[in-house]
Write a protein that holds these residues in place. Structure first.
Motif, PDB file in Angstrom:
ATOM      1  N   VAL A 103      -9.348   0.188  -3.086  1.00 28.83           N
ATOM      2  CA  VAL A 103     -10.703   0.360  -2.522  1.00 28.83           C
ATOM      3  C   VAL A 103     -10.756   1.530  -1.544  1.00 28.83           C
ATOM      4  CG1 VAL A 103     -11.440  -2.050  -2.797  1.00 28.83           C
ATOM      5  CG2 VAL A 103     -10.217  -1.368  -0.735  1.00 28.83           C
TER       6      VAL A 103
ATOM      7  N   HIS B 139      -1.098   9.513   3.433  1.00 29.98           N
ATOM      8  CA  HIS B 139       0.119  10.344   3.470  1.00 29.98           C
ATOM      9  C   HIS B 139       0.883  10.156   4.774  1.00 29.98           C
ATOM     10  CE1 HIS B 139      -3.552  12.663   4.219  1.00 29.98           C
ATOM     11  NE2 HIS B 139      -2.906  13.273   5.190  1.00 29.98           N
TER      12      HIS B 139
ATOM     13  N   THR C 258      -5.114  -0.710   0.043  1.00 35.32           N
ATOM     14  CA  THR C 258      -6.462  -0.171   0.233  1.00 35.32           C
ATOM     15  C   THR C 258      -6.606   1.137  -0.518  1.00 35.32           C
ATOM     16  OG1 THR C 258      -6.511  -1.111   2.459  1.00 35.32           O
ATOM     17  CG2 THR C 258      -8.092   0.645   2.000  1.00 35.32           C
ATOM     18  N   CYS C 259      -5.617   2.001  -0.350  1.00 35.40           N
ATOM     19  CA  CYS C 259      -5.663   3.353  -0.921  1.00 35.40           C
ATOM     20  C   CYS C 259      -5.967   3.314  -2.410  1.00 35.40           C
ATOM     21  CB  CYS C 259      -4.321   4.033  -0.642  1.00 35.40           C
ATOM     22  SG  CYS C 259      -4.082   5.560  -1.529  1.00 35.40           S
TER      23      CYS C 259
ATOM     24  N   ARG D 254       0.948 -13.877   0.123  1.00 37.82           N
ATOM     25  CA  ARG D 254       0.892 -13.459   1.531  1.00 37.82           C
ATOM     26  C   ARG D 254       2.234 -13.710   2.212  1.00 37.82           C
ATOM     27  NH1 ARG D 254      -3.956 -14.543   5.652  1.00 37.82           N
ATOM     28  NH2 ARG D 254      -4.782 -12.968   4.255  1.00 37.82           N
TER      29      ARG D 254
ATOM     30  N   GLY E 251       0.855  -1.197   0.000  1.00 34.71           N
ATOM     31  CA  GLY E 251       0.000   0.000   0.000  1.00 34.71           C
ATOM     32  C   GLY E 251       0.885   1.238   0.000  1.00 34.71           C
TER      33      GLY E 251
ATOM     34  N   TYR F  59     -13.266  14.828   1.356  1.00 31.33           N
ATOM     35  CA  TYR F  59     -13.474  15.290  -0.028  1.00 31.33           C
ATOM     36  C   TYR F  59     -14.953  15.410  -0.387  1.00 31.33           C
ATOM     37  CZ  TYR F  59      -8.476  14.548  -0.544  1.00 31.33           C
ATOM     38  OH  TYR F  59      -7.114  14.621  -0.397  1.00 31.33           O
TER      39      TYR F  59
ATOM     40  N   ILE G  80       4.539   0.384   9.975  1.00 30.68           N
ATOM     41  CA  ILE G  80       4.105   1.733   9.551  1.00 30.68           C
ATOM     42  C   ILE G  80       2.653   1.711   9.067  1.00 30.68           C
ATOM     43  CG2 ILE G  80       6.439   2.425   8.851  1.00 30.68           C
ATOM     44  CD1 ILE G  80       5.648   1.809   5.951  1.00 30.68           C
TER      45      ILE G  80
ATOM     46  N   GLY H  83       3.878   0.801   2.389  1.00 31.05           N
ATOM     47  CA  GLY H  83       4.854  -0.201   1.984  1.00 31.05           C
ATOM     48  C   GLY H  83       5.576   0.123   0.692  1.00 31.05           C
TER      49      GLY H  83
ATOM     50  N   ILE I  83     -15.686   8.145   5.616  1.00 33.32           N
ATOM     51  CA  ILE I  83     -16.242   7.322   4.530  1.00 33.32           C
ATOM     52  C   ILE I  83     -17.746   7.573   4.398  1.00 33.32           C
ATOM     53  CG2 ILE I  83     -16.691   4.950   3.741  1.00 33.32           C
ATOM     54  CD1 ILE I  83     -14.053   4.113   4.951  1.00 33.32           C
TER      55      ILE I  83
ATOM     56  N   ASP J 139      -1.457   2.120   8.564  1.00 32.46           N
ATOM     57  CA  ASP J 139      -2.708   1.807   9.267  1.00 32.46           C
ATOM     58  C   ASP J 139      -2.549   0.703  10.306  1.00 32.46           C
ATOM     59  OD1 ASP J 139      -3.924   3.624   7.602  1.00 32.46           O
ATOM     60  OD2 ASP J 139      -5.481   2.265   6.872  1.00 32.46           O
TER      61      ASP J 139
HETATM   62  P1  FAD Z   1      -2.961  -0.458   2.951  1.00 30.60           P
HETATM   63  O1  FAD Z   1      -3.180   0.572   1.928  1.00 30.60           O
HETATM   64  O2  FAD Z   1      -4.142  -1.107   3.570  1.00 30.60           O
HETATM   65  O3  FAD Z   1      -2.056  -1.576   2.263  1.00 30.60           O
HETATM   66  C1  FAD Z   1      -1.730  -2.763   2.890  1.00 30.60           C
HETATM   67  C2  FAD Z   1      -1.400  -3.797   1.822  1.00 30.60           C
HETATM   68  O4  FAD Z   1      -0.816  -4.914   2.465  1.00 30.60           O
HETATM   69  C3  FAD Z   1      -2.613  -4.318   1.064  1.00 30.60           C
HETATM   70  O5  FAD Z   1      -2.327  -4.382  -0.301  1.00 30.60           O
HETATM   71  C4  FAD Z   1      -2.812  -5.719   1.639  1.00 30.60           C
HETATM   72  O6  FAD Z   1      -3.369  -6.621   0.709  1.00 30.60           O
HETATM   73  C5  FAD Z   1      -1.373  -6.098   1.919  1.00 30.60           C
HETATM   74  N1  FAD Z   1      -1.210  -7.146   2.933  1.00 30.60           N
HETATM   75  C6  FAD Z   1      -1.790  -7.243   4.142  1.00 30.60           C
HETATM   76  N2  FAD Z   1      -1.300  -8.315   4.821  1.00 30.60           N
HETATM   77  C7  FAD Z   1      -0.398  -8.897   3.994  1.00 30.60           C
HETATM   78  C8  FAD Z   1       0.436 -10.013   4.114  1.00 30.60           C
HETATM   79  N3  FAD Z   1       0.495 -10.744   5.232  1.00 30.60           N
HETATM   80  N4  FAD Z   1       1.236 -10.334   3.055  1.00 30.60           N
HETATM   81  C9  FAD Z   1       1.218  -9.605   1.919  1.00 30.60           C
HETATM   82  N5  FAD Z   1       0.447  -8.516   1.757  1.00 30.60           N
HETATM   83  C10 FAD Z   1      -0.351  -8.167   2.782  1.00 30.60           C
HETATM   84  N6  FAD Z   1      -6.508   8.207   3.179  1.00 30.60           N
HETATM   85  C11 FAD Z   1      -6.112   9.406   2.736  1.00 30.60           C
HETATM   86  O7  FAD Z   1      -5.052   9.887   3.153  1.00 30.60           O
HETATM   87  N7  FAD Z   1      -6.855  10.111   1.831  1.00 30.60           N
HETATM   88  C12 FAD Z   1      -8.014   9.631   1.337  1.00 30.60           C
HETATM   89  O8  FAD Z   1      -8.658  10.281   0.526  1.00 30.60           O
HETATM   90  C13 FAD Z   1      -8.463   8.372   1.782  1.00 30.60           C
HETATM   91  N8  FAD Z   1      -9.612   7.862   1.327  1.00 30.60           N
HETATM   92  C14 FAD Z   1     -10.011   6.625   1.754  1.00 30.60           C
HETATM   93  C15 FAD Z   1     -11.227   6.130   1.295  1.00 30.60           C
HETATM   94  C16 FAD Z   1     -11.673   4.898   1.717  1.00 30.60           C
HETATM   95  C17 FAD Z   1     -12.978   4.375   1.198  1.00 30.60           C
HETATM   96  C18 FAD Z   1     -10.875   4.131   2.607  1.00 30.60           C
HETATM   97  C19 FAD Z   1     -11.300   2.778   3.049  1.00 30.60           C
HETATM   98  C20 FAD Z   1      -9.664   4.627   3.081  1.00 30.60           C
HETATM   99  C21 FAD Z   1      -9.234   5.885   2.667  1.00 30.60           C
HETATM  100  N9  FAD Z   1      -8.043   6.441   3.136  1.00 30.60           N
HETATM  101  C22 FAD Z   1      -7.655   7.668   2.719  1.00 30.60           C
HETATM  102  C23 FAD Z   1      -7.180   5.712   4.082  1.00 30.60           C
HETATM  103  C24 FAD Z   1      -6.021   5.054   3.331  1.00 30.60           C
HETATM  104  O9  FAD Z   1      -6.527   4.205   2.330  1.00 30.60           O
HETATM  105  C25 FAD Z   1      -5.135   4.278   4.293  1.00 30.60           C
HETATM  106  O10 FAD Z   1      -4.748   5.107   5.358  1.00 30.60           O
HETATM  107  C26 FAD Z   1      -3.904   3.770   3.591  1.00 30.60           C
HETATM  108  O11 FAD Z   1      -4.233   2.931   2.508  1.00 30.60           O
HETATM  109  C27 FAD Z   1      -3.003   3.011   4.562  1.00 30.60           C
HETATM  110  O12 FAD Z   1      -1.864   2.577   3.883  1.00 30.60           O
HETATM  111  P2  FAD Z   1      -1.062   1.289   4.347  1.00 30.60           P
HETATM  112  O13 FAD Z   1       0.075   1.172   3.391  1.00 30.60           O
HETATM  113  O14 FAD Z   1      -0.787   1.368   5.782  1.00 30.60           O
HETATM  114  O15 FAD Z   1      -2.064   0.052   4.160  1.00 30.60           O
END
Ligand code: FAD
Ligand code: NAI
Length: 475
Positions: free
Chosen positions: A52, A331, A48-49, A121, A13, A361, A320, A16, A194, A322
């Motif tokens: 979805v 960000h 997620t970002c 995974r 994400g 937004y 790091i 990462g 959301i 979520d």
């Molecule tokens: P994530 O983006 O959740 O990525 C984690 C990744 O790790 C995923 O691809 C998952 O499949 C993978 N993963 C998990 N476990 C494993 C494993 N064991 N092995 C391999 N892969 C794995 N934030 C903003 O700043 N602005 C916005 O406008 C905004 N809009 C949003 C709208 C919605 C509807 C939602 C749900 C969230 C929104 N967010 C927004 C929040 C934002 O999406 C998250 O804060 C952000 O994606 C977190 O990033 P991350 O890298 O920590 O995790």
């Protein structure tokens, strides 16, 4: 024999993939593991970002805003558009295309930075003197050995007890972004970020939208004045927001769903809807990560325990985004990713949590950085406040979008900016000036004395800074 890497990032994400790129820039041999699958079963980097969250929701917000403008605002400009219709399928296809462009963009960046990508995974297997053994379970099994591990596994939508996400009627953010036809009646639980963004999308497209919120206050973390203005604007647009409710049983029937709840007065009510989006927060994702295999500490919410520098309870393991404490924002995850890569390289990576901006937004947009007026009052800090309405801004009038204001909060003695709160057009872009100012510990007067282009919405920022000293020029 395990494949060896200096840094292995679990999760692709925004936290990462950015950590992987920064680590590669710093000369490390980097692997990134991500399990997200696109509709064909292939990789879909961006988490997620991208898949979805941030990106698809903004694509739908844009499409639905165009539709809303064509229906309600073109006429003011002398443009007549009759029989405006929305092809939801096309709107979703466009959104999917935007998502794919971002997925592909990250794959390109991985190639450019020579990052080895594993689709599957990732799970901790063991810890040893040479580092950590990570298993990747995908189309094939791989064993990797990494000196440093960065966990960036993100979060998942929290479900209501007794109402699991079937993604047909009871929707998480995932299903909410794939609704194939405009629901006549849409319910949402939770009037957070959301709830408001997705509620706005479907309200603009014609749904009768009701949001049920558990707390008695609307957007409690937002500056009260801003929350009040936003509530007024959203309810005027037709969003029905009920505060202080207690959601009871949700039953499925032939027509849709029936949600029993008690309202703020304690009266029993029912809400009948075709679809329900549950947006009551998110839970850190450590499912299948094998944290227990290496003894990595989690807190009571399931988040990985880290210190201010994102160090976990294990040596050379970092976490790091979520999956750790702090705001769940893309960000914030990115900044932590960069800082951790730099710390691994022996540099002094730094994230200033006081200047992480928030944006909602909706229309009007809501954006803020720093402290709210209620936080300053509670802490007893002496402050001065100044605000300026978009109604008095020439560019906002020309745009035909004069809702809202910019508000500055500054220290009563030093004039240092303590918080900036915006509700109105392009708040998402305007907030950056305030973030820069706060990073440089600027005073309100610093902003007030900077030349801002005319006519621009940013003049409202300058005027709000002038208002702190009670000397606005245009109001
Ligand atoms: P994530 O983006 O959740 O990525 C984690 C990744 O790790 C995923 O691809 C998952 O499949 C993978 N993963 C998990 N476990 C494993 C494993 N064991 N092995 C391999 N892969 C794995 N934030 C903003 O700043 N602005 C916005 O406008 C905004 N809009 C949003 C709208 C919605 C509807 C939602 C749900 C969230 C929104 N967010 C927004 C929040 C934002 O999406 C998250 O804060 C952000 O994606 C977190 O990033 P991350 O890298 O920590 O995790
Ligand atoms: P949220 O935390 O923003 O809002 C959840 C809301 O649901 C709160 O108002 C809460 O009081 C309410 N709630 C909780 N339990 C409830 C219950 N049982 N009944 C009724 N109401 C209840 O969470 P949301 O909207 O799910 O979003 C999750 C996170 O995703 C956000 O906090 C944010 O970090 C991120 N996000 C960021 C966006 C952005 O930056 N623009 C857009 C969307 C999400």
């Amino acid at each position: 024999m395990s494949k060896q890497f200096d840094v292995i990032v679990i999760g692709g994400g925004p936290g990462g993939y950015i950590a992987a790129i920064r680590a590669a820039q710093l000369g490390f041999n980097v692997a990134c593991i991500d399990e997200w699958k696109n509709s064909k079963g292939g990789p879909a980097l961006g988490g997620t970002c991208t898949n979805v969250g941030c990106i698809p929701s903004k694509a739908l917000l844009q499409s639905s805003e165009h539709f809303d403008h064509a229906n309600h605002h073109f006429a003011e400009h002398g443009i007549s558009a009759s029989n405006v219709s929305m092809d939801v399928g096309k709107m979703l296809a466009r959104k999917d295309m935007v998502v794919k462009q971002n997925n592909d963009g990250i794959q390109y960046l991985f190639k450019k930075n020579k990052i080895t990508f594993f689709h599957g995974r990732g799970a901790f297997v063991s810890a040893g003197a040479d580092g950590y053994v990570i298993n990747v379970a995908g189309a094939t099994e791989e064993s990797l050995l990494g000196k440093h591990i960065i966990v960036a596994t993100g979060s998942n939508a929290r479900a209501l007890p007794g109402a699991h996400f079937d993604e047909e009627r009871i929707l998480s953010n995932d299903g909410a972004l794939r609704v194939g036809a405009v629901p006549k009646k849409l319910g949402l639980i939770g009037s957070g970020v959301i709830g408001l963004e997705m509620g706005s999308v479907w309200r603009r497209l014609g749904s009768d939208v009701t949001i049920l919120e558990g707390l008695p206050t609307f957007l409690g973390a937002v500056d009260e004045q801003v929350a009040k203005e936003a509530f007024k604007a959203f309810t005027k647009q037709g969003l029905k927001i009920e505060l202080g409710v207690k959601v009871g049983e949700i039953t499925s029937n032939k027509k849709g769903l029936s949600i029993a709840y008690t309202n703020a007065k304690g009266e029993a009510q029912t809400l009948d809807v075709d679809k329900l989006i549950v947006s009551i927060g998110r839970v850190p994702n450590t499912i299948g990560l094998g944290a227990e295999a290496v003894g990595m500490k989690l807190d009571e919410r399931g988040a990985i325990v880290v210190d201010d520098d994102c160090k976990t309870s294990l040596p050379n393991v970092w976490a790091i985004g979520d999956v750790v404490r702090g705001p769940m924002l893309a960000h914030k995850a990115e900044e932590e990713g960069v800082a951790v890569a730099e710390r691994i390289a022996g540099q002094h990576g730094h994230v200033n949590f006081n200047t992480v901006p928030w944006v909602i937004y909706t229309s009007p947009e809501i954006a803020w950085v720093g402290q709210t007026e209620q936080q300053l009052k509670a802490s007893g800090r002496a402050y001065k406040a100044g605000s300026f309405p978009f109604l008095a801004n020439g560019r906002a009038r020309a745009l035909g979008d004069t809702t809202g204001f910019v508000k500055f909060l500054a220290d009563a003695t030093t004039d240092e900016i303590l918080g900036v709160h915006i509700v109105g057009p392009q708040a998402s872009e305007l907030i950056s000036e305030a973030v820069v100012a706060m990073e440089f510990k600027a005073s309100a007067e610093d902003i007030a004395r900077i030349c801002h282009a005319h006519p621009s919405l940013s003049e409202a920022t300058k005027e709000a800074a002038l208002a702190v000293d009670k000397r606005t020029l245009n109001f």
